[in-house]
Design a protein around this motif. Structure first.
Motif, PDB file in Angstrom:
ATOM      1  N   ARG A   1       0.833  -1.214   0.000  1.00  0.00           N
ATOM      2  CA  ARG A   1       0.000   0.000   0.000  1.00  0.00           C
ATOM      3  C   ARG A   1       0.858   1.250   0.000  1.00  0.00           C
ATOM      4  NH1 ARG A   1      -4.138  -1.284   4.591  1.00  0.00           N
ATOM      5  NH2 ARG A   1      -3.195   0.599   5.391  1.00  0.00           N
ATOM      6  N   ALA A   2       1.920   1.251   0.795  1.00  0.00           N
ATOM      7  CA  ALA A   2       2.814   2.412   0.858  1.00  0.00           C
ATOM      8  C   ALA A   2       3.519   2.631  -0.482  1.00  0.00           C
ATOM      9  CB  ALA A   2       3.824   2.244   1.980  1.00  0.00           C
TER      10      ALA A   2
ATOM     11  N   THR B   1       2.451   1.670  -3.486  1.00  0.00           N
ATOM     12  CA  THR B   1       1.441   2.145  -4.431  1.00  0.00           C
ATOM     13  C   THR B   1       1.164   3.626  -4.223  1.00  0.00           C
ATOM     14  OG1 THR B   1       0.421  -0.039  -4.545  1.00  0.00           O
ATOM     15  CG2 THR B   1      -0.944   1.830  -5.215  1.00  0.00           C
ATOM     16  N   ARG B   2       1.037   4.020  -2.985  1.00  0.00           N
ATOM     17  CA  ARG B   2       0.796   5.437  -2.668  1.00  0.00           C
ATOM     18  C   ARG B   2       1.986   6.294  -3.093  1.00  0.00           C
ATOM     19  NH1 ARG B   2      -2.866   9.262  -1.295  1.00  0.00           N
ATOM     20  NH2 ARG B   2      -2.150  10.606   0.345  1.00  0.00           N
ATOM     21  N   GLN B   3       3.200   5.839  -2.797  1.00  0.00           N
ATOM     22  CA  GLN B   3       4.406   6.587  -3.177  1.00  0.00           C
ATOM     23  C   GLN B   3       4.460   6.776  -4.692  1.00  0.00           C
ATOM     24  OE1 GLN B   3       7.021   7.747  -0.899  1.00  0.00           O
ATOM     25  NE2 GLN B   3       7.345   8.958  -2.728  1.00  0.00           N
ATOM     26  N   ARG B   4       4.171   5.740  -5.437  1.00  0.00           N
ATOM     27  CA  ARG B   4       4.187   5.830  -6.911  1.00  0.00           C
ATOM     28  C   ARG B   4       3.125   6.790  -7.418  1.00  0.00           C
ATOM     29  NH1 ARG B   4       4.989  -0.615  -8.156  1.00  0.00           N
ATOM     30  NH2 ARG B   4       7.221  -0.679  -7.638  1.00  0.00           N
ATOM     31  N   SER B   5       1.968   6.810  -6.763  1.00  0.00           N
ATOM     32  CA  SER B   5       0.890   7.705  -7.211  1.00  0.00           C
ATOM     33  C   SER B   5       1.213   9.166  -6.939  1.00  0.00           C
ATOM     34  CB  SER B   5      -0.433   7.324  -6.541  1.00  0.00           C
ATOM     35  OG  SER B   5      -0.428   7.704  -5.175  1.00  0.00           O
ATOM     36  N   LEU B   6       2.154   9.438  -6.046  1.00  0.00           N
ATOM     37  CA  LEU B   6       2.509  10.810  -5.689  1.00  0.00           C
ATOM     38  C   LEU B   6       3.748  11.321  -6.416  1.00  0.00           C
ATOM     39  CD1 LEU B   6       1.906  10.458  -1.850  1.00  0.00           C
ATOM     40  CD2 LEU B   6       0.436  11.610  -3.509  1.00  0.00           C
ATOM     41  N   ARG B   7       4.299  10.543  -7.312  1.00  0.00           N
ATOM     42  CA  ARG B   7       5.531  10.924  -8.018  1.00  0.00           C
ATOM     43  C   ARG B   7       5.404  12.222  -8.810  1.00  0.00           C
ATOM     44  NH1 ARG B   7       7.370   5.225 -10.560  1.00  0.00           N
ATOM     45  NH2 ARG B   7       8.333   4.367  -8.693  1.00  0.00           N
TER      46      ARG B   7
ATOM     47  N   CYS C   1       6.443   8.395   1.510  1.00  0.00           N
ATOM     48  CA  CYS C   1       5.641   7.466   2.298  1.00  0.00           C
ATOM     49  C   CYS C   1       6.578   6.673   3.214  1.00  0.00           C
ATOM     50  CB  CYS C   1       4.873   6.521   1.394  1.00  0.00           C
ATOM     51  SG  CYS C   1       3.629   7.374   0.412  1.00  0.00           S
TER      52      CYS C   1
ATOM     53  N   VAL D   1      10.150   2.665  -0.288  1.00  0.00           N
ATOM     54  CA  VAL D   1       9.558   3.540   0.733  1.00  0.00           C
ATOM     55  C   VAL D   1      10.446   3.484   1.965  1.00  0.00           C
ATOM     56  CG1 VAL D   1       7.155   3.313  -0.055  1.00  0.00           C
ATOM     57  CG2 VAL D   1       8.051   1.706   1.620  1.00  0.00           C
TER      58      VAL D   1
END
Length: 101
Positions: free
Chosen positions: A14-15, A17-23, A31, A60
């Motif tokens: 999850r972390a 995925t979130r980190q990639r979405s915030l690139r 994250c 992360v």
């Protein structure tokens, strides 16, 4: 204490995925997976074994707090900070600061 390797893995996924979405946002966002009492999971469950993979990938950040020394396979992938036992005065100040406004 009953955390499984699948649960730890899900948190990391999850972390990531979130980190990639915030690139692509203009602000630097990082994250971090935070684990409190990392030394408590039972060895027979091997729930922390999955950490090796994610610590090596470094996608992360990871912060673990533990009152126990982790095994060498984990500690050779991290920076460790050891703090000596708190003095009575330090414990008093901590308690006072927690109770009084």
């Amino acid at each position: 204490r009953r955390t499984t390797s699948n649960e730890v893995e899900k948190i990391f996924k999850r972390a990531i995925t979130r980190q990639r979405s915030l690139r692509n946002i203009p602000l630097p966002v990082y994250c971090v997976v935070f684990m409190d009492e990392a030394g408590l999971p039972e060895n027979r469950l091997e729930s922390l074994k999955v950490l090796h993979y994610y610590l090596d990938r470094q996608e992360v950040s990871f912060v673990a707090i533990s009152n126990h020394v982790l095994d060498a396979a984990k500690t050779n992938r991290v920076v460790s900070l050891f703090r000596p036992k708190a003095t009575d005065q330090e414990l008093y100040e901590l308690a006072k600061g927690s109770i009084l406004p």
